[in-house]
Scaffold this motif. Structure first.
Motif, PDB file in Angstrom:
ATOM      1  N   UNK A   6      -6.813 -14.460   6.320  1.00  0.00           N
ATOM      2  CA  UNK A   6      -7.989 -14.213   4.951  1.00  0.00           C
ATOM      3  C   UNK A   6      -7.272 -14.860   3.378  1.00  0.00           C
ATOM      4  N   UNK A   7      -8.612 -15.045   3.001  1.00  0.00           N
ATOM      5  CA  UNK A   7      -8.405 -15.823   1.631  1.00  0.00           C
ATOM      6  C   UNK A   7      -7.532 -14.482   0.278  1.00  0.00           C
ATOM      7  N   UNK A   8      -8.571 -13.260   0.602  1.00  0.00           N
ATOM      8  CA  UNK A   8      -8.686 -12.211  -0.361  1.00  0.00           C
ATOM      9  C   UNK A   8      -8.702 -10.958   0.731  1.00  0.00           C
ATOM     10  N   UNK A   9      -7.252 -10.527   0.284  1.00  0.00           N
ATOM     11  CA  UNK A   9      -7.304  -8.967   0.884  1.00  0.00           C
ATOM     12  C   UNK A   9      -7.902  -7.676  -0.016  1.00  0.00           C
ATOM     13  N   UNK A 152       3.108  -4.464   2.151  1.00  0.00           N
ATOM     14  CA  UNK A 152       2.804  -5.976   2.169  1.00  0.00           C
ATOM     15  C   UNK A 152       4.188  -6.382   1.381  1.00  0.00           C
ATOM     16  N   UNK A 153       4.449  -7.394   1.757  1.00  0.00           N
ATOM     17  CA  UNK A 153       5.471  -8.747   0.908  1.00  0.00           C
ATOM     18  C   UNK A 153       4.900 -10.014   1.253  1.00  0.00           C
ATOM     19  N   UNK A 161       0.521  -8.420   4.861  1.00  0.00           N
ATOM     20  CA  UNK A 161       0.285  -6.905   4.490  1.00  0.00           C
ATOM     21  C   UNK A 161       0.051  -6.420   6.096  1.00  0.00           C
ATOM     22  N   UNK A 162       0.498  -5.170   6.011  1.00  0.00           N
ATOM     23  CA  UNK A 162       0.387  -3.920   7.234  1.00  0.00           C
ATOM     24  C   UNK A 162      -0.667  -2.996   7.198  1.00  0.00           C
ATOM     25  N   UNK A 163      -1.452  -3.525   7.998  1.00  0.00           N
ATOM     26  CA  UNK A 163      -2.261  -1.982   8.079  1.00  0.00           C
ATOM     27  C   UNK A 163      -2.562  -0.710   9.391  1.00  0.00           C
ATOM     28  N   UNK A 164      -2.741   0.248   9.142  1.00  0.00           N
ATOM     29  CA  UNK A 164      -2.721   0.967  10.148  1.00  0.00           C
ATOM     30  C   UNK A 164      -4.243   0.919  10.003  1.00  0.00           C
ATOM     31  N   UNK A 165      -4.657   1.420  11.958  1.00  0.00           N
ATOM     32  CA  UNK A 165      -5.786   1.898  12.011  1.00  0.00           C
ATOM     33  C   UNK A 165      -5.672   3.165  12.408  1.00  0.00           C
ATOM     34  N   UNK A 166      -6.193   4.232  11.621  1.00  0.00           N
ATOM     35  CA  UNK A 166      -6.502   5.722  11.238  1.00  0.00           C
ATOM     36  C   UNK A 166      -7.159   6.348  13.170  1.00  0.00           C
ATOM     37  N   UNK A 167      -7.425   5.791  13.396  1.00  0.00           N
ATOM     38  CA  UNK A 167      -8.330   6.536  15.009  1.00  0.00           C
ATOM     39  C   UNK A 167      -7.085   5.757  16.179  1.00  0.00           C
ATOM     40  N   UNK A 168      -7.349   4.980  16.369  1.00  0.00           N
ATOM     41  CA  UNK A 168      -6.182   4.099  16.663  1.00  0.00           C
ATOM     42  C   UNK A 168      -4.679   4.653  17.064  1.00  0.00           C
ATOM     43  N   UNK A 175      -2.435 -11.866   7.181  1.00  0.00           N
ATOM     44  CA  UNK A 175      -1.669 -12.764   6.493  1.00  0.00           C
ATOM     45  C   UNK A 175      -3.065 -13.226   5.099  1.00  0.00           C
ATOM     46  N   UNK A 176      -2.820 -13.246   4.386  1.00  0.00           N
ATOM     47  CA  UNK A 176      -3.514 -13.829   3.098  1.00  0.00           C
ATOM     48  C   UNK A 176      -2.979 -14.094   1.801  1.00  0.00           C
TER      49      UNK A 176
END
Length: 552
Positions: A6-9, A152-153, A161-168, A175-176
């Protein structure tokens, strides 16, 4: 789970994050939003006001009419009234039109404002769903609910960036190019970039209770109001009408000698503020206690990571400017990021964000804190006889009513905070030696000094001036005989978007004294002159972030 490019997170899907997403997408920028809440999960009951400057942008984004159609009933007055209790004797009143008369009314201290979009009184529980639905339907937006940014780095080409799905409980890589933290006062993004909030940690504490009281409106004397100030020796507080019928938000302003939220009986305080006895029934929907602060982050950016809204500043929400200042952050940052992503803005154009927004948030926070101090003083000086049916009591009510009006009209009709603030010290604003006029919370002077908001006027074809603005920059030309081909060619050679508006035959405010006024997409003046610049390329390069080595 599928990884995302994505361009912007954007971290946070509150009003600030959603507005940033809407504005970026309108410029062709691809956006991903991560939000820990469920989709359409109701927000807290707060942010009761959308400022005129915010509504101006919502107009350009095509969402203003949707917002005007929700909130309090169309015919419900937006007045602010001062009484000995909510159901008690009226002391004074600030008249503010309801949404049904908002465009047409001339009765009130904020109906003269030079804007196509007056303020709108609406609680966030109605505002946010409209913004969310509008944003989620836009092409170019990926919305990830029940998702938390975990790390994120920053690399030379992108942010990973790393994101956690709170349900799964599974992780996703995003990548942004840029990351913006709109994740509130406890912002994880702010902490990750090492930014610190500085200022006054506690200005006041407010014991706030969201209630359902169907019988309350029938007990109110006279014309209803959006906001009720209760002024008596036992308890001073503020009540906001939420749905105009059954639900209300009661703010119990704790005194300096009341150290915490449990130091005062909540039910007793609510009843003193409402002016009802022990038999009156109401339901507590939620407790919304909050601390008023004056805190501003020491930095708004680390390379390609930015913070906006409550992540970058927290203050007492007088004048309704907490959320609105955050949205102003978003709108300032959005066009700068788009300039860079579209390739015409240099990397240093992004320096303007912190250079412009940090000083403004510091100024506004001091306005709010100073007003809070005056309110605290006023609450401690309520005369003991204010409710007495005596000549002395009547005199006290008259005096307190006048003082309450004068003290509060500037925060509820805050023309200065809407139209008076200006940017100085910006690398992409070309000063000409004239200083912007000073402003207060309630007052301002229209000006085209670079850095000020371009004064609004209506075009002869019925459009707002701002409706005619283009993306990037708009040149207002008041003398068609001036040859601007060189400036247009310079902008084209650098791929800088430049729209020209010929306004020689228009009726314009007196503040427009120059033949050429160059305005940014965010409605602030970037440059003005009576002559075409001697070196158009130098001017264009400065406006796109090139560090100037010669005068334009």
């Amino acid at each position: 789970m599928k990884n995302i490019d994505t361009d912007v997170l954007i971290v946070g899907a509150g009003p600030v994050g959603l507005t940033l997403a809407m504005d970026l997408v309108s410029r062709g920028v691809k956006v991903t939003i991560v939000e820990i809440r469920d989709y359409a999960e109701p927000p807290n009951v707060k942010c009761n006001h959308v400022a005129a400057r915010t509504m101006e942008r919502f107009r350009r984004l095509g969402v203003a009419h949707k917002l005007r159609a929700t909130g309090l009933p169309e015919d419900y007055p937006n007045d602010v009234v001062f009484r000995t209790s909510m159901t008690g004797t009226e002391l004074s009143r600030i008249p503010i039109p309801g949404r049904g008369e908002r465009y047409t009314s001339t009765d009130g201290p904020d109906t003269w404002w030079p804007t196509p979009e007056p303020p709108h009184r609406i609680n966030q529980i109605y505002l946010e769903p409209v913004l969310l639905e509008h944003t989620a339907a836009l092409e170019g937006v990926t919305l990830l609910n029940r998702t938390r940014l975990t790390s994120f780095t920053q690399g030379p080409e992108a942010i990973e960036a790393t994101a956690l799905d709170l349900d799964s409980e599974s992780f996703r890589q995003i990548r942004c190019r840029y990351l913006v933290g709109c994740d509130g006062g406890s912002s994880s993004v702010r902490k990750a970039i090492g930014s610190k909030l500085e200022g006054t940690a506690v200005v006041q504490r407010v014991q706030s209770t969201y209630i359902r009281a169907p019988r309350l409106r029938s007990l109110l004397p006279g014309k209803p109001s959006w906001c009720y100030y209760s002024v008596n020796p036992r308890r001073c507080g503020t009540v906001f009408a939420i749905d105009g019928s059954q639900t209300w938000l009661v703010h119990n302003h704790l005194n300096p000698d009341e150290p915490d939220f449990e130091s005062v009986d909540r039910d007793w305080s609510v009843r003193q503020i409402l002016g009802v006895d022990a038999d009156f029934e109401y339901e507590v929907i939620s407790k919304e206690d909050w601390v008023g602060r004056r805190l501003v982050a020491d930095r708004f950016r680390d390379r390609n990571v930015f913070i906006a809204g409550d992540a970058s500043h927290l203050w007492v929400p007088y004048a309704g400017y907490g959320m609105n200042a955050g949205i102003a952050d978003a709108l300032n940052l959005s066009w700068l990021l788009a300039a860079r992503l579209q390739g015409w803005g240099e990397e240093s154009i992004l320096d303007a964000y912190e250079a412009e927004r940090q000083p403004i948030t510091a100024q506004v926070s001091h306005f709010a804190m100073n007003h809070a101090a005056k309110m605290i003083k006023a609450r401690s000086a309520v005369p003991a006889n204010i409710e007495e049916p005596t000549p002395e009591g009547a005199a006290a009510r008259d005096r307190i009513g006048r003082e309450a009006y004068e003290l509060n009209v500037e925060q509820y009709c805050c023309a200065g905070l809407n139209f008076g603030y200006y940017y100085t010290g910006s690398p992409i604003i070309v000063g000409d030696g004239e200083s912007p006029p000073e402003y207060s919370m309630g007052g301002f002077t229209s000006s085209t000094v670079p850095g000020c908001r371009a004064p609004h006027f209506w075009l002869s074809d019925g459009r707002s001036l701002y409706d005619a603005f283009g993306a990037g920059y708009t040149l207002l030309r008041f003398d068609a005989s001036l040859d601007i081909e060189g400036l247009q060619a310079a902008a084209a050679s650098r791929r800088v978007p430049l729209r020209v508006l010929d306004l020689g035959g228009e009726k314009v405010p007196e503040a427009y004294k120059h033949k050429l006024v160059l305005c940014r997409d965010d409605q602030h003046v970037a440059w003005r002159s009576n002559v075409v610049p001697a070196d158009p390329i130098a001017l264009v390069d400065m406006l796109r972030g090139v560090k100037a080595d010669r005068k334009p």
